[in-house]
Design a protein around this motif. Structure first.
Motif, PDB file in Angstrom:
ATOM      1  N   ALA A 258       0.822  -1.206   0.000  1.00 37.10           N
ATOM      2  CA  ALA A 258       0.000   0.000   0.000  1.00 37.10           C
ATOM      3  C   ALA A 258       0.857   1.257   0.000  1.00 37.10           C
ATOM      4  N   VAL A 259       2.035   1.147   0.608  1.00 35.77           N
ATOM      5  CA  VAL A 259       2.950   2.290   0.674  1.00 35.77           C
ATOM      6  C   VAL A 259       3.877   2.343  -0.533  1.00 35.77           C
ATOM      7  N   ASN A 260       4.385   1.195  -0.952  1.00 35.55           N
ATOM      8  CA  ASN A 260       5.478   1.184  -1.927  1.00 35.55           C
ATOM      9  C   ASN A 260       5.049   1.010  -3.379  1.00 35.55           C
ATOM     10  N   GLY A 267       2.291   8.453  -2.190  1.00 33.12           N
ATOM     11  CA  GLY A 267       2.868   9.605  -1.483  1.00 33.12           C
ATOM     12  C   GLY A 267       2.094   9.937  -0.225  1.00 33.12           C
ATOM     13  N   TRP A 268       0.782   9.866  -0.327  1.00 32.15           N
ATOM     14  CA  TRP A 268      -0.093  10.119   0.821  1.00 32.15           C
ATOM     15  C   TRP A 268       0.140   9.078   1.915  1.00 32.15           C
ATOM     16  N   VAL A 273       2.666   7.246   7.243  1.00 33.17           N
ATOM     17  CA  VAL A 273       3.579   6.416   8.035  1.00 33.17           C
ATOM     18  C   VAL A 273       4.461   7.283   8.922  1.00 33.17           C
ATOM     19  N   ARG A 274       4.777   8.481   8.477  1.00 30.85           N
ATOM     20  CA  ARG A 274       5.618   9.376   9.284  1.00 30.85           C
ATOM     21  C   ARG A 274       4.907   9.849  10.553  1.00 30.85           C
TER      22      ARG A 274
END
Length: 281
Positions: A258-260, A267-268, A273-274
């Motif tokens: 979902a992130v990569n 990007g969202w 995650v940050r």
């Protein structure tokens, strides 16, 4: 070298509004789990105060009673070498939170998870903190009851490194039959849609007063990352559900995709995650 196995327990126990009695019962369960070589034990939402909803209870509550109960539990974790996730309540700068006390097996308090999405509890305020804490060397995330309805509260910590989610709840009574299907589906979904384990501790139903505050519908469970329920308690039972988790199978693969994956949301997702405090990935 990453840890391969983690032995976990979901405690399903009856609790009332007697804080001191509840603390003794929690310690009893910790000792029982230690004898069964458990690494981490989860207790339901608000177990220390029996998830009491009486306004007089909150108006008269001496917070030092909760703090003494927590110290008793922390000492027990240190003395017997077991980690615990315990439903409690704490205050910060005059604000009260519905929270989980997170204690590692050496008695160190890793921190607290505060309920983020409240379900009408007038005596609490929503937390603004989304943490990952290490228990027995394993990165873990947390949910409290109504939080289960918000998938991002697991997706983001899983992408940040969490392999196990401890979900501590005191949901609606067993008489709310129209909710039971969703209650079963949501923790299973959080596991399989992220590729991590979910350990759910819920309050049991009370056969003597089936609709009383602080009782629920039981069905505490341990869920594999593929969505299969590995072990599950009954509706009314006071019991401990135990399983050994193979952490190699908590790959977090779906959360990481979902992130990569290159999508319009990647990007969202990275920005999200940050927001996680304590992530390792």
């Amino acid at each position: 070298m990453p840890r391969r196995w983690l032995r976990v327990a979901a405690v399903q126990m009856h609790a009332g509004d007697d804080i001191e009695k509840n603390a003794r019962e929690v310690v009893d369960r910790l000792n029982a789990c230690a004898r069964d070589r458990v690494d981490v034990v989860a207790f339901h939402e608000g177990v220390l105060f029996g998830y009491c909803d009486h306004p007089d209870f909150w108006a008269d509550l001496d917070q030092s009673r909760i703090e003494r109960a927590e110290r008793q539990i922390v000492r027990a974790c240190r003395d017997i070498g077991i980690a615990a996730v315990v439903g409690s309540t704490h205050q910060e700068q005059g604000r009260r939170f519905n929270s989980l006390l997170v204690v590692d097996r050496d008695g160190s308090v890793r921190g607290r998870y505060g309920k983020i999405h409240l379900a009408g509890e007038r005596w609490f305020e929503p937390s603004q903190h989304l943490p990952v804490y290490s228990l027995c060397g394993v990165p873990c995330c947390f949910l409290i009851c109504h939080d289960i309805r918000y998938p991002e509260l697991v997706r983001l910590p899983a992408a940040a490194g969490a392999q196990v989610c401890f979900f501590c709840s005191c949901e609606s009574p067993v008489t709310y039959e129209h909710k039971l299907s969703a209650y079963r589906a949501m923790p299973i979904s959080r596991a399989t849609e992220n590729g991590i384990y979910v350990v759910m501790s819920n309050a049991p139903a009370d056969p003597k007063d089936i609709d009383r505050a602080g009782s629920s519908h039981g069905e505490s469970k341990i869920i594999h990352p593929d969505g299969n329920v590995m072990a599950e308690a009954g509706f009314f039972s006071d019991e401990i559900v135990i399983r050994r988790l193979d952490l190699r199978e908590a790959s977090r693969s779906v959360a990481m995709r979902a992130v990569n994956d290159v999508t319009c949301l990647s990007g969202w997702m990275k920005d999200g995650v940050r927001l996680v405090d304590g992530g390792i990935a």
